[in-house]
Design a protein around this motif. Structure first.
Motif, short mmCIF file in Angstrom:
data_model
loop_
_atom_site.label_atom_id
_atom_site.label_comp_id
_atom_site.label_asym_id
_atom_site.label_seq_id
_atom_site.Cartn_x
_atom_site.Cartn_y
_atom_site.Cartn_z
N LEU A 174 103.28 -1.95 -47.53
CA LEU A 174 102.96 -1.49 -46.18
C LEU A 174 101.74 -0.58 -46.19
O LEU A 174 101.34 -0.05 -47.24
CB LEU A 174 104.16 -0.75 -45.58
N ASN A 175 101.18 -0.37 -45.00
CA ASN A 175 100.07 0.58 -44.86
C ASN A 175 100.60 2.01 -44.97
O ASN A 175 101.80 2.25 -45.08
CB ASN A 175 99.34 0.36 -43.54
N GLN A 176 99.69 2.97 -44.94
CA GLN A 176 100.08 4.37 -45.13
C GLN A 176 101.01 4.86 -44.03
O GLN A 176 101.91 5.68 -44.26
CB GLN A 176 98.83 5.26 -45.19
N GLU A 177 100.84 4.34 -42.82
CA GLU A 177 101.68 4.74 -41.69
C GLU A 177 103.03 4.02 -41.68
O GLU A 177 103.89 4.31 -40.85
CB GLU A 177 100.96 4.48 -40.36
N LYS A 178 103.20 3.05 -42.57
CA LYS A 178 104.45 2.31 -42.74
C LYS A 178 104.84 1.48 -41.52
O LYS A 178 106.02 1.24 -41.27
CB LYS A 178 105.61 3.28 -43.05
N ASN A 179 103.84 1.00 -40.78
CA ASN A 179 104.16 0.18 -39.60
C ASN A 179 103.43 -1.17 -39.59
O ASN A 179 103.55 -1.93 -38.64
CB ASN A 179 103.86 0.94 -38.32
N ILE A 180 102.67 -1.45 -40.63
CA ILE A 180 101.91 -2.70 -40.72
C ILE A 180 102.11 -3.31 -42.12
O ILE A 180 102.13 -2.60 -43.13
CB ILE A 180 100.42 -2.47 -40.45
N ILE A 181 102.26 -4.63 -42.15
CA ILE A 181 102.38 -5.36 -43.42
C ILE A 181 100.98 -5.51 -44.03
O ILE A 181 100.12 -6.18 -43.46
CB ILE A 181 102.99 -6.76 -43.20
N GLU A 182 100.76 -4.89 -45.17
CA GLU A 182 99.49 -5.08 -45.87
C GLU A 182 99.51 -6.33 -46.74
O GLU A 182 98.53 -7.07 -46.80
CB GLU A 182 99.16 -3.86 -46.74
N GLY A 222 110.28 2.33 -46.71
CA GLY A 222 110.22 3.39 -45.69
C GLY A 222 109.56 2.93 -44.40
O GLY A 222 109.04 3.74 -43.63
N GLY A 223 109.59 1.63 -44.17
CA GLY A 223 108.88 1.06 -43.02
C GLY A 223 109.54 1.34 -41.69
O GLY A 223 110.73 1.64 -41.60
N ILE A 224 108.73 1.21 -40.64
CA ILE A 224 109.17 1.43 -39.27
C ILE A 224 109.12 0.09 -38.55
O ILE A 224 108.07 -0.56 -38.50
CB ILE A 224 108.26 2.44 -38.55
N LYS A 262 99.84 -7.50 -39.72
CA LYS A 262 100.56 -7.48 -38.45
C LYS A 262 101.45 -6.24 -38.32
O LYS A 262 101.99 -5.73 -39.30
CB LYS A 262 101.43 -8.74 -38.31
N LEU A 263 101.60 -5.79 -37.08
CA LEU A 263 102.53 -4.71 -36.77
C LEU A 263 103.96 -5.21 -37.01
O LEU A 263 104.28 -6.35 -36.71
CB LEU A 263 102.36 -4.29 -35.31
N ILE A 264 104.80 -4.34 -37.55
CA ILE A 264 106.17 -4.72 -37.85
C ILE A 264 107.00 -4.71 -36.58
O ILE A 264 107.36 -3.64 -36.06
CB ILE A 264 106.79 -3.78 -38.90
N THR A 265 107.28 -5.89 -36.05
CA THR A 265 108.06 -6.04 -34.82
C THR A 265 109.05 -7.19 -35.00
O THR A 265 108.94 -7.99 -35.94
CB THR A 265 107.16 -6.36 -33.62
N GLU A 266 109.99 -7.29 -34.09
CA GLU A 266 110.93 -8.42 -34.12
C GLU A 266 110.19 -9.74 -33.95
O GLU A 266 110.56 -10.76 -34.54
CB GLU A 266 112.00 -8.25 -33.04
N GLU A 267 109.16 -9.73 -33.15
CA GLU A 267 108.36 -10.95 -32.97
C GLU A 267 107.73 -11.39 -34.28
O GLU A 267 107.65 -12.58 -34.59
CB GLU A 267 107.27 -10.72 -31.91
N MET A 268 107.28 -10.41 -35.07
CA MET A 268 106.69 -10.73 -36.36
C MET A 268 107.71 -11.42 -37.27
O MET A 268 107.39 -12.40 -37.96
CB MET A 268 106.17 -9.46 -37.03
N PHE A 269 108.96 -10.93 -37.28
CA PHE A 269 109.99 -11.54 -38.10
C PHE A 269 110.25 -12.99 -37.66
O PHE A 269 110.43 -13.88 -38.49
CB PHE A 269 111.29 -10.74 -38.02
N ASN A 270 110.25 -13.22 -36.35
CA ASN A 270 110.48 -14.57 -35.84
C ASN A 270 109.33 -15.51 -36.23
O ASN A 270 109.56 -16.67 -36.60
CB ASN A 270 110.64 -14.54 -34.32
#
Length: 295
Positions: free
Chosen positions: A205-213, A290-292, A239-247
């Motif tokens: 993840l990125n440093q902010e833990k909200n994007i898949i690197e 530790g992702g969000i 991509k931003l870590i969202t439910e849409e991303m998982f789908n």
């Protein structure tokens, strides 16, 4: 009783290779948890064996100067799970091999044997694929290192030729540093069973833990050999870590796998498992980082 013509205990890698060259029909044995079963079932009845189990040069886990983790193929599953280097840097591999059989099998079975029988259900294989592992093959005249994906040549087959031995497994620093991994095994029962499907994910993840690197996903029993899903990986990088991303991730994964029906499960069930386990496995890997997960 086991129908074995002869057993030779190799004294070194070079000695083992020499005997394999001299006796092209000889079979390599380490822990024996697969080979002895094949002999008892008549598949290798009357064979000659070359044992490499006593070769300490092929056993253990070490860290090379460049940060690459080296795993000896004769290292048992139990030693891998408990090894401090594995626990610190790639605990997912220890967790994966801890799913294999019972304590007795994990004490005697080796990681080299697990991948060298070529079966797609090997619990260590999908995680080694997700870690971009490389394997070292030593033969009579040369030593080479190849991606683990090139090691498998078909169902139950690997690329070892006469006189060649698997002598090391490597995982480079760029494939484990800042990555977190997760492995999920789905089987018909909770213990001592072969995987109906295995899924392994390694993500950074990125440093902010909200994007898949970066992300690697690999499956066992989703095709004739263990496999990565590169299109799905590329689709969610950055991509931003969202439910849409998982789908999105799981829907693309479905286009890349090719499971078959067997007495353990139908193709349709395995496809459902692929879709669900890809999401679950990625989510758990993200949590370990530790992702969000955004709404």
């Amino acid at each position: 009783m086991y129908d074995i013509e002869k057993l030779y205990q190799a004294t070194s890698v070079e000695d083992a290779i020499k005997h394999l060259v001299d006796d092209p029909k000889a079979v390599v044995i380490a822990g024996g948890s697969d080979v002895l079963i094949s002999i008892r079932h008549g598949k290798l009845a009357g064979c000659s064996l070359v044992s490499i189990y006593g070769l300490n040069e092929l056993r253990g886990v070490s860290m090379l100067e460049n940060g690459t983790i080296k795993i000896g193929p004769v290292t048992s599953f139990s030693h891998i799970t408990k090894d401090p280097i594995i626990q610190k840097y790639i605990p997912v591999l220890g967790e994966a091999v801890d799913e294999i059989g019972g304590p007795q099998i994990r004490n005697i079975g080796t990681i080299g044997g697990n991948i060298s029988n070529g079966v797609t259900s090997a619990d260590s294989a999908s995680t080694l694929f997700a870690l971009n592992a490389e394997v070292e093959i030593t033969g009579p005249s040369e030593k080479k290192v190849i991606p683990i994906s090139e090691y498998y040549t078909g169902p139950g087959r690997v690329c070892l030729k006469n006189g060649e031995l698997l002598t090391a497994i490597y995982i480079t620093k760029d494939n484990y540093e800042n990555f977190s991994g997760n492995y999920i095994k789905y089987a018909m029962r909770n213990a001592m069973d072969i995987a109906t499907l295995g899924c392994s994910v390694s993500c950074k993840l990125n440093q902010e833990k909200n994007i898949i690197e970066d992300v690697h996903i690999a499956f066992g029993v989703a095709g004739p050999v263990p496999m990565r899903c590169f299109k799905a990986e590329e689709a969610i990088k950055g991509k931003l870590i969202t439910e849409e991303m998982f789908n999105t991730f799981s829907s693309i994964v479905l286009t890349e796998v090719n499971p078959r029906s067997s007495w353990r499960a139908s193709k349709e069930l395995r496809l459902q498992l692929v879709e669900e386990l890809s999401k679950r496995c990625l989510k758990e890997a993200i949590k370990k980082s530790g992702g969000i997960i955004n709404g």
